[in-house]
Design an enzyme around this catalytic site. Structure first.
Site, PDB file in Angstrom:
ATOM      1  N   ARG A 239      -4.061 -16.870 -17.783  1.00 27.01           N
ATOM      2  CA  ARG A 239      -4.251 -17.933 -18.647  1.00 27.01           C
ATOM      3  C   ARG A 239      -3.085 -18.631 -19.138  1.00 27.01           C
ATOM      4  O   ARG A 239      -2.113 -17.747 -19.387  1.00 27.01           O
ATOM      5  CB  ARG A 239      -5.285 -17.657 -19.633  1.00 27.01           C
ATOM      6  CG  ARG A 239      -6.630 -17.477 -19.267  1.00 27.01           C
ATOM      7  CD  ARG A 239      -7.558 -18.525 -18.891  1.00 27.01           C
ATOM      8  NE  ARG A 239      -8.729 -18.213 -18.510  1.00 27.01           N
ATOM      9  CZ  ARG A 239      -9.368 -17.994 -17.423  1.00 27.01           C
ATOM     10  NH1 ARG A 239      -8.418 -17.974 -16.394  1.00 27.01           N
ATOM     11  NH2 ARG A 239     -10.391 -17.838 -17.066  1.00 27.01           N
ATOM     12  N   GLU A 268      -4.224 -27.304 -19.296  1.00 30.69           N
ATOM     13  CA  GLU A 268      -4.900 -27.424 -17.845  1.00 30.69           C
ATOM     14  C   GLU A 268      -5.869 -28.697 -18.048  1.00 30.69           C
ATOM     15  O   GLU A 268      -6.556 -28.737 -19.200  1.00 30.69           O
ATOM     16  CB  GLU A 268      -5.430 -26.360 -17.678  1.00 30.69           C
ATOM     17  CG  GLU A 268      -5.239 -25.949 -15.907  1.00 30.69           C
ATOM     18  CD  GLU A 268      -5.784 -24.556 -15.760  1.00 30.69           C
ATOM     19  OE1 GLU A 268      -5.225 -23.595 -16.139  1.00 30.69           O
ATOM     20  OE2 GLU A 268      -6.776 -24.566 -14.998  1.00 30.69           O
ATOM     21  N   HIS A 286      -4.911 -23.870 -10.201  1.00 30.32           N
ATOM     22  CA  HIS A 286      -5.839 -22.755 -10.589  1.00 30.32           C
ATOM     23  C   HIS A 286      -6.708 -22.207  -9.385  1.00 30.32           C
ATOM     24  O   HIS A 286      -7.891 -22.616  -9.444  1.00 30.32           O
ATOM     25  CB  HIS A 286      -6.528 -23.454 -11.818  1.00 30.32           C
ATOM     26  CG  HIS A 286      -7.092 -22.057 -12.510  1.00 30.32           C
ATOM     27  ND1 HIS A 286      -7.520 -22.310 -13.957  1.00 30.32           N
ATOM     28  CD2 HIS A 286      -7.618 -21.022 -12.174  1.00 30.32           C
ATOM     29  CE1 HIS A 286      -7.954 -21.009 -14.391  1.00 30.32           C
ATOM     30  NE2 HIS A 286      -8.051 -20.051 -13.372  1.00 30.32           N
TER      31      HIS A 286
HETATM   32  C1  GLV Z   1     -10.522 -17.681 -13.461  1.00 32.29           C
HETATM   33  O1  GLV Z   1      -9.294 -18.290 -14.058  1.00 32.29           O
HETATM   34  C2  GLV Z   1     -11.272 -16.716 -14.069  1.00 32.29           C
HETATM   35  O2  GLV Z   1     -11.131 -16.338 -15.188  1.00 32.29           O
HETATM   36  O3  GLV Z   1     -12.312 -16.148 -13.324  1.00 32.29           O
END
Ligand code: GLV
Ligand code: GLV
Length: 326
Positions: A239, A268, A286
């Site tokens: 994250r 983000e 991502h």
């Molecule tokens: C993606 O970032 C997730 O947490 O699945």
């Protein structure tokens, strides 16, 4: 039963099909974008279940307004986008999607590690724009990977899968974990648990896999970046806010570290000013779990857990089990 479910983005059909067999109303956000907070607020009202994305902020107010809500199934392994405490207080079950995206995310971490270390994206840009004028002995030199030290911050499922992939390069592995030990890594790789400072000082590649929480927010800032080797690379597929992104921009700009490979960002989808102008960073949008197979498995997992909760059974992947003993 006349269950009413809302899915906040189009997801693979496999999961939607399960929900359609089980629920009378299954509605999917028709737009090719996330809903705004207010749009989502309108949509959750009257729903028995919602299937949410990591980009949806599910806060206490949203949970309060959703008077019929019984389950929030987050289409992600991380669930920092949901106020789980408020959900528990409201008697709402929260589920996530662990395990099914472990390998695709570990692959993404390696893809970023290779891309930044061997300057693939930078080289691609030069090649496309006609700046590859022929092989040259000093052109775009990167770093070696074999026998270097890999530091895993957060050796959970994904961190472990990332580390296990290092066998092919005979790397030394250091790791941090909130748990006492990671016996898989220790037995299979001879990995050593380390404190964060030792890991930062000794690793050539550092890969972040810790969940986002108040404890891990800005875990990597100016001070931590200054402990890293000048030749080291930082990879983040976890994250964004785990890294102080402005501090990272400074460290990359000043060549305090060799480079970074990022799949996630602090705000983000926005990048901090200056990040996109740097050559020593690879920025992916991502994509950790973004494979056809993984996304299909995630949709099934979320749908099955919704069906379990609505039929008053325990879901397979509950993040707030205390909701059952309130
Ligand atoms: C993606 O970032 C997730 O947490 O699945
Ligand atoms: C996710 O699957 C993790 O625990 O790292």
């Amino acid at each position: 039963m006349s269950w009413n479910v809302f899915i906040t983005r189009e997801i693979p059909e496999e999961g939607i099909a399960i929900l359609k067999r089980f629920c009378q109303t299954v509605e999917v956000n028709p737009h090719d974008r996330s809903l705004t907070y207010d749009e989502l607020l309108q949509q959750v009202k009257g729903r028995d279940a919602i299937l949410t994305m990591l980009s949806d902020k599910i806060d206490a107010r949203m949970i309060q307004e959703a008077a019929n809500l019984k389950v929030i199934a987050n289409y992600a392994v991380g669930y920092d986008n949901i106020n789980v405490k408020a959900a528990t207080e409201g008697g709402i079950v929260v589920t996530n999607a662990p395990g099914v995206l472990t390998d695709s995310t570990a692959d993404m971490a390696w893809a970023l590690l290779f891309s930044v270390t061997r300057r693939i994206v930078e080289g691609d840009r030069l090649t496309r724009t006609g700046k590859f004028t022929g092989w040259a002995p000093m052109f775009l030199l990167g770093g070696d990977i074999v026998e270097k030290t890999l530091g895993i911050i957060g050796a959970g499922r994904i961190g472990t899968a990332m580390a296990l992939r290092s066998r092919g390069w005979n790397m030394k592995v250091l790791y941090t974990t909130y748990k006492s030990r990671n016996t898989i890594l220790e037995e299979d790789l001879g990995a050593q648990k380390a404190d964060l400072e030792t890991l930062l000082r000794e690793s050539d590649f550092i890969s972040i896999h810790t969940p986002l929480s108040e404890k891990t927010r800005h875990m990597i800032g100016t001070r931590e970046l200054s402990m890293m080797k000048k030749t080291a690379y930082l990879i983040n597929t976890g994250r964004g806010p785990v890294i102080d992104e402005m501090a990272l921009v400074e460290a990359l700009r000043n060549k305090q570290i060799a480079g970074a490979g990022l799949d996630v960002y602090e705000d983000e989808p926005r990048l901090k000013p200056g990040l996109a102008e740097l050559d020593n960073v690879v920025v992916a949008p991502h994509l950790g779990s973004a494979t056809v197979e993984t996304r299909a498995r995630m949709s099934v997992m979320a749908a099955e857990d919704i069906a379990l909760v609505l039929s008053k059974q325990k879901p397979k992947n509950c993040v707030n089990p205390e909701v059952f003993t309130r």
